[in-house]
Design a protein around this motif. Structure first.
Motif, PDB file in Angstrom:
ATOM      1  N   SER A  87     -23.729   1.183 -10.899  1.00 56.35           N
ATOM      2  CA  SER A  87     -23.258   0.213  -9.912  1.00 56.35           C
ATOM      3  C   SER A  87     -24.157  -1.014  -9.866  1.00 56.35           C
ATOM      4  O   SER A  87     -23.690  -2.143  -9.935  1.00 56.35           O
ATOM      5  CB  SER A  87     -23.177   0.870  -8.540  1.00 56.35           C
ATOM      6  OG  SER A  87     -24.417   1.468  -8.227  1.00 56.35           O
TER       7      SER A  87
ATOM      8  N   VAL B 169     -21.772  -2.966 -14.367  1.00 59.45           N
ATOM      9  CA  VAL B 169     -21.042  -2.739 -15.614  1.00 59.45           C
ATOM     10  C   VAL B 169     -19.533  -2.785 -15.338  1.00 59.45           C
ATOM     11  O   VAL B 169     -19.063  -2.208 -14.366  1.00 59.45           O
ATOM     12  CB  VAL B 169     -21.408  -1.359 -16.206  1.00 59.45           C
ATOM     13  CG1 VAL B 169     -20.593  -1.080 -17.453  1.00 59.45           C
ATOM     14  CG2 VAL B 169     -22.896  -1.300 -16.504  1.00 59.45           C
ATOM     15  N   SER B 170     -18.799  -3.459 -16.182  1.00 58.61           N
ATOM     16  CA  SER B 170     -17.341  -3.538 -16.028  1.00 58.61           C
ATOM     17  C   SER B 170     -16.677  -2.222 -16.411  1.00 58.61           C
ATOM     18  O   SER B 170     -17.220  -1.456 -17.197  1.00 58.61           O
ATOM     19  CB  SER B 170     -16.771  -4.627 -16.951  1.00 58.61           C
ATOM     20  OG  SER B 170     -17.243  -5.884 -16.593  1.00 58.61           O
ATOM     21  N   GLY B 171     -15.477  -2.043 -15.886  1.00 57.06           N
ATOM     22  CA  GLY B 171     -14.661  -0.940 -16.363  1.00 57.06           C
ATOM     23  C   GLY B 171     -14.228   0.040 -15.305  1.00 57.06           C
ATOM     24  O   GLY B 171     -14.419  -0.170 -14.107  1.00 57.06           O
ATOM     25  N   ALA B 172     -13.642   1.125 -15.784  1.00 48.13           N
ATOM     26  CA  ALA B 172     -13.063   2.125 -14.901  1.00 48.13           C
ATOM     27  C   ALA B 172     -14.154   2.994 -14.291  1.00 48.13           C
ATOM     28  O   ALA B 172     -15.195   3.211 -14.894  1.00 48.13           O
ATOM     29  CB  ALA B 172     -12.094   3.003 -15.691  1.00 48.13           C
ATOM     30  N   ARG B 173     -13.869   3.475 -13.083  1.00 55.18           N
ATOM     31  CA  ARG B 173     -14.809   4.383 -12.434  1.00 55.18           C
ATOM     32  C   ARG B 173     -14.465   5.791 -12.897  1.00 55.18           C
ATOM     33  O   ARG B 173     -13.551   6.418 -12.381  1.00 55.18           O
ATOM     34  CB  ARG B 173     -14.633   4.245 -10.935  1.00 55.18           C
ATOM     35  CG  ARG B 173     -15.758   4.859 -10.185  1.00 55.18           C
ATOM     36  CD  ARG B 173     -16.006   4.018  -8.974  1.00 55.18           C
ATOM     37  NE  ARG B 173     -16.122   4.842  -7.805  1.00 55.18           N
ATOM     38  CZ  ARG B 173     -16.305   4.345  -6.603  1.00 55.18           C
ATOM     39  NH1 ARG B 173     -16.323   3.057  -6.423  1.00 55.18           N
ATOM     40  NH2 ARG B 173     -16.448   5.134  -5.580  1.00 55.18           N
TER      41      ARG B 173
ATOM     42  N   GLN C 278     -15.775   9.741 -14.609  1.00 56.93           N
ATOM     43  CA  GLN C 278     -16.838  10.735 -14.675  1.00 56.93           C
ATOM     44  C   GLN C 278     -17.504  10.688 -16.046  1.00 56.93           C
ATOM     45  O   GLN C 278     -16.850  10.391 -17.048  1.00 56.93           O
ATOM     46  CB  GLN C 278     -16.252  12.124 -14.432  1.00 56.93           C
ATOM     47  CG  GLN C 278     -16.786  12.771 -13.158  1.00 56.93           C
ATOM     48  CD  GLN C 278     -15.974  13.967 -12.738  1.00 56.93           C
ATOM     49  OE1 GLN C 278     -15.143  13.867 -11.853  1.00 56.93           O
ATOM     50  NE2 GLN C 278     -16.191  15.105 -13.368  1.00 56.93           N
TER      51      GLN C 278
ATOM     52  N   GLY D 209     -10.085   9.180 -15.670  1.00 55.27           N
ATOM     53  CA  GLY D 209     -10.760  10.386 -15.191  1.00 55.27           C
ATOM     54  C   GLY D 209     -12.146  10.533 -15.790  1.00 55.27           C
ATOM     55  O   GLY D 209     -13.136  10.644 -15.110  1.00 55.27           O
ATOM     56  N   LYS D 210     -12.207  10.514 -17.117  1.00 59.90           N
ATOM     57  CA  LYS D 210     -13.472  10.709 -17.817  1.00 59.90           C
ATOM     58  C   LYS D 210     -13.672   9.574 -18.825  1.00 59.90           C
ATOM     59  O   LYS D 210     -12.699   8.936 -19.230  1.00 59.90           O
ATOM     60  CB  LYS D 210     -13.404  12.054 -18.553  1.00 59.90           C
ATOM     61  CG  LYS D 210     -14.717  12.793 -18.583  1.00 59.90           C
ATOM     62  CD  LYS D 210     -14.561  14.198 -19.127  1.00 59.90           C
ATOM     63  CE  LYS D 210     -15.878  14.908 -19.318  1.00 59.90           C
ATOM     64  NZ  LYS D 210     -17.082  14.161 -19.543  1.00 59.90           N
TER      65      LYS D 210
END
Lengths: 422, 464
Positions: free
Chosen positions: A131, A135-139, A141, A227-228
């Motif tokens: 955080s 960093v860009s992108g999807a949250r 796991q 998801g991952k």
């Protein structure tokens, strides 16, 4: 669920917050100096700090004259402290540090208060998480710091992924690599934004030995997946974008002092180190508080932190006997160049006796980028000291305090850099 | 396969904040409720990310259903929050003008608020604003002061709404994706990924997928969802001492703009952006946007320049092609659509639930309200109440940044709304939401959640 029947106020001579190498060393040194009641408060179920979950060597060379793995090393530090008569309280979280050494402590039995004549902050460092790196992108796991990976692998026998990318090439990044190896994790690449590995050793050769390519001048652009983690996008040396298939991301390094408690309290925090603002004895803006080890700045090895903790313990013991000079007419140490990340300590109290060897002997500096030029210290009267410098980020630059102060004429000191003409 | 042998009075599709409030209202009125959610945890769509503000409605469109629902929702929240154990801090909000043009708009905003029935809204000058918010940049010229705007816990509230429904007889079906259905003139038979379910009336609260559900089940939709992404940046807890109230900008045609707000968890947040997009699931963040948000916050509160960032997140608001709620009852089809709840869902949810129950009654439904319903207590996660770590017997503190205890985590992993994802566990406990983001507690968490999550945090490995 009833409210605990605390607070009971316990009086101690010194309370140390944090039972890692620096905190345990400080507590041990305090006992050796004859201080009666010394308490170490550690929020984890066991003291020992970060080495507890570094299940690989090398630890202990400086302290025990032999090479140990992290957990053995941590256990020895704990045993040494207990032998010296230190009381260690695990699962004790300090939730507030108040003026004059009054601490609020949460324990499984309830919340209590401890009044200490002196408090030593030894809360260490942690890596910067995703955080705060923006960093860009999807949250998704599967994005972890080295510290989390190590505790998963060495304390739990678990792994969060099998084919991650490693971001960074600090010393800790190689520790991440060794951790992966232990858990049968096969990193697909090690990515470094700079032109070469940050760490002095094992250099570019080492990851190749473990079958992992080091990609320099490469930046992490984006994390993708549902998801991952499924892949990362990077930009390479010539600006070309590339996609790397992987199932995890290890964000290594970019250490930052764990100073959240101080930030919420009354002590001054230095914006450049992110740690506590101290004088050459590690004394904070409230003289009942001292700080030592990596909470002062990121980042030194466990061994160096231990050595700093030993000294801090000795200075605090001196202070309890009234043998440390009072804070009077301190010089401030500041920086005036974005290529210098920080200078620590931030204040120097000139002592009357030049032979007094108590206190830090060096000002520690670090750089934000590779610099080849001249490091200059100046006061309002102009330059007072200079030295040629050729160093890289994340390496300690040490300046003898005595040399500088002798020239400063009681004035505040600012560090800058003059680039070498090419 | 059938999910339940029972014929329900109503089936609520979607367990977001609106669905949870609707399930509670209908249950308290005496209806037999089923709530169906496609995710493994509730609040997993639009409701997982918002500004955690309980709005007064001072700036809602005049005479709108949205205004009515916000006002009714605010009132009911104040009525029930004591018994349910929900926090509310009346921080107040300041709509701050940064330019002369914006100063000119303050009177209009105030008049609008008064017409909306919020009589205590007033303009304050630069001096009063500086006194109220000494850390605000000196460039702030003046503000509209809205004293009743409040900050609340955006997850514990809907959780306890739904728990109240469940503890009074409602049933939740999670990990159930509604794929179709048929109405026989009397009742609906809904097809889901896990089996069929029968209900007399269907209430579509499917948020970001509301139009899809209408199309897939009812066969037609009168609106289209255009997801609007909002990104947020959360500062270190120390930053929350820099502000007292919610700092709103003078709104534009499209959006309420970027807000600076404290949370009841002791953070300071800046956001959201307003980015229309096609994807209903892509809540990714973007480094440049986050930097711009941070810069905007620093411009407004200069002392934030030295504050570390704790977290970043993005949410999707279920906006539609019109700037209004899309709530209607299709009486012939026993179907109520609750769509287009674009940005005020948390504030309005209880009011929306009242309104929807009214629509349901006007379809001819009659129930006997529960005489003495069970009243559960919400999790206490805000700094306003007494947290579990302050009470004995909590086991140990697992998440040091947010002071989350083992007892809290174990409780969240049990019961009909048990966390089955890290996201769900975070919303129920705040675990890993602090400044270290799991650096210290991930390993313990992997151990405690073993076998509980659909997507495990980690797997055991054989020694190599």
């Amino acid at each position: 669920m009833s409210s605990a029947t605390l607070p009971t106020v316990a009086d101690v001579d010194v309370a140390v917050i944090g039972g890692g190498p620096s905190g345990l060393a400080a507590a041990t040194a305090l006992k050796e100096a004859g201080v009666k009641k010394v308490l170490v408060l550690d929020r984890e179920p066991e003291a020992g700090g970060i080495p507890r979950h570094c299940g690989h060597p090398p630890f202990g060379l400086r302290e025990f004259k032999r090479v140990l793995k992290g957990p053995e090393y941590a256990a020895r530090l704990v045993a040494q402290a207990l032998d010296a008569g230190v009381e260690i309280r695990p699962s004790n979280s300090v939730t507030a540090a108040l003026p004059d050494g009054l601490l609020t402590v949460a324990t499984p039995e309830g919340v209590g208060q401890i009044k200490a004549r002196r408090v030593v902050y030894a809360t260490g460092v942690r890596e910067t998480p995703r955080s705060a790196r923006l960093v860009s992108g999807a949250r998704v796991q599967g994005v972890v710091n080295t510290g989390a990976l190590q505790s998963l692998v060495y304390l739990q026998g678990r792994r969060p992924f099998k084919r991650p990318v490693i971001i960074g090439s600090e010393l800790v990044s190689f520790s991440a690599l060794m951790t992966c190896r232990h858990a049968g994790i096969r990193p697909v690449a090690m990515i470094e934004a700079g032109p070469s590995a940050t760490a002095r050793w094992p250099s570019a050769v080492f990851p190749r030995l473990l079958g992992v390519s080091l990609r320099t001048n490469t930046k992490l652009l984006k994390i993708e997946g549902t998801g991952k983690v499924e892949r990362v996008l990077v930009t390479g040396p010539n600006g070309q974008e590339d996609s790397i298939e992987c199932d995890g991301v290890i964000l290594t390094g970019l250490f930052t002092p764990e100073a959240a408690l101080a930030r919420r309290g009354h002590l001054e925090v230095d914006a450049s180190t992110g740690g506590l603002r101290v004088d050459q004895w590690g004394r904070c803006s409230d003289p009942a508080y001292f700080a030592t080890g990596n909470v002062l700045r990121a980042v030194e090895t466990a061994g160096k932190s231990w050595a700093e903790g030993r000294l801090s313990g000795q200075w605090v013991a001196q202070d309890l006997e009234g043998r440390l000079p009072e804070v009077s007419a301190p010089l401030s140490i500041s920086i005036d160049d974005r290529r210098i990340k920080y200078a620590m300590p931030h204040l120097i109290c000139p002592t009357d006796d030049p032979r007094d060897e108590s206190g830090m002997s060096e000002i520690q500096l670090r750089l934000t980028e590779r610099v080849s030029g001249t490091l200059i210290a100046k006061t309002s009267a102009g330059p007072i000291w200079q030295r040629s410098i050729n160093s890289r980020p994340e390496r300690r630059v040490a300046i003898p305090i005595a040399e500088i102060v002798a020239q400063a004429g009681g004035e505040n000191i600012t560090f800058g850099i003059k680039e070498r003409h090419k | 396969m059938s999910l339940s042998a029972e014929l329900f009075d109503v089936a609520v599709i979607g367990a977001g904040v609106v669905g949870c409030a609707v399930a509670r209202r209908f249950t308290l009125q005496g209806a037999k409720v089923a709530i169906i959610e496609k995710a493994s945890d509730i609040l997993d769509g639009a409701s997982k990310a918002n500004s955690a503000i309980l709005h007064t409605g001072f700036d809602a469109p005049q005479g709108s259903l949205e205004l009515d629902c916000i006002r009714a929702g605010y009132r009911e929240y104040e009525d029930i929050r004591g018994e349910l154990g929900l926090p509310q801090e009346k921080s107040g909000a300041a709509v701050v003008a940064w330019t002369a043009e914006e100063m000119d708009q303050l009177e209009g905003i105030t008049a609008h608020a008064h017409q909306n029935g919020i009589g205590d809204v007033s303009i304050i000058g630069q001096k009063a604003l500086r006194k109220a918010e000494p850390n605000l940049s000196q460039n702030a010229l003046g503000a509209v002061w809205v004293p009743q705007e409040s900050i609340i816990d955006p997850w514990s509230a809907p959780y306890v709404y739904l728990r109240q429904a469940l503890e009074n007889g409602a049933q939740a079906f999670l990990s159930c994706n509604v794929t179709g259905g048929a109405f026989d003139g009397q009742n609906w038979q809904l097809e889901t990924s896990a089996g069929t379910l029968r209900a007399n009336v269907v209430i579509n609260c499917a948020g970001l997928y509301g139009d899809h559900v209408n199309k897939d089940v009812l066969g037609e939709t009168s609106f289209e969802i255009i997801p609007r992404k909002g990104q947020f940046v959360v500062f270190d807890k120390a930053a929350s001492a820099l502000l007292n109230s919610v700092i709103l900008p003078v709104p534009t045609e499209k959006t309420k703009g970027i807000v600076l707000f404290r949370t009841v968890f002791g953070n300071l947040v800046v956001g959201p952006t307003a980015e229309d997009q096609q994807s209903r699931s892509d809540a990714s963040t973007d480094a440049e946007t986050l930097k711009a948000l941070r810069a905007d916050a620093v411009k407004k509160v200069p002392a934030l320049a030295d504050m570390p960032i704790t977290a970043v997140y993005a949410g999707l608001r279920p906006a539609s092609e019109r700037k209004e709620y899309r709530i209607d009852a299709d009486t012939g089809n026993n179907w109520i659509t609750v769509g287009g709840i674009r940005s005020t869902g948390l504030s309005a949810s209880l009011g929306i639930a009242q309104h929807v129950y009214g629509l349901y009654e006007s379809m001819g439904a009659v129930h006997e309200p529960l005489e003495s319903p069970v009243v559960p207590r919400a999790n206490t996660l805000s700094e306003i109440g007494k947290r579990d770590w302050q009470c004995e017997g909590h086991g140990e503190i697992i998440c040091h940044c947010e002071l989350v205890t083992r007892r809290e985590i174990e409780a969240a992993l049990q019961g009909p709304l048990a966390a089955r994802s890290l996201g769900g566990l975070k919303r129920q406990t705040r675990v890993t939401m602090g400044q270290c983001q799991g650096f210290y507690c991930s390993a313990r968490l992997a151990e405690l959640t073993e076998g509980k999550f659909v997507l495990p945090l980690a797997e055991e490995f054989a020694d190599v």
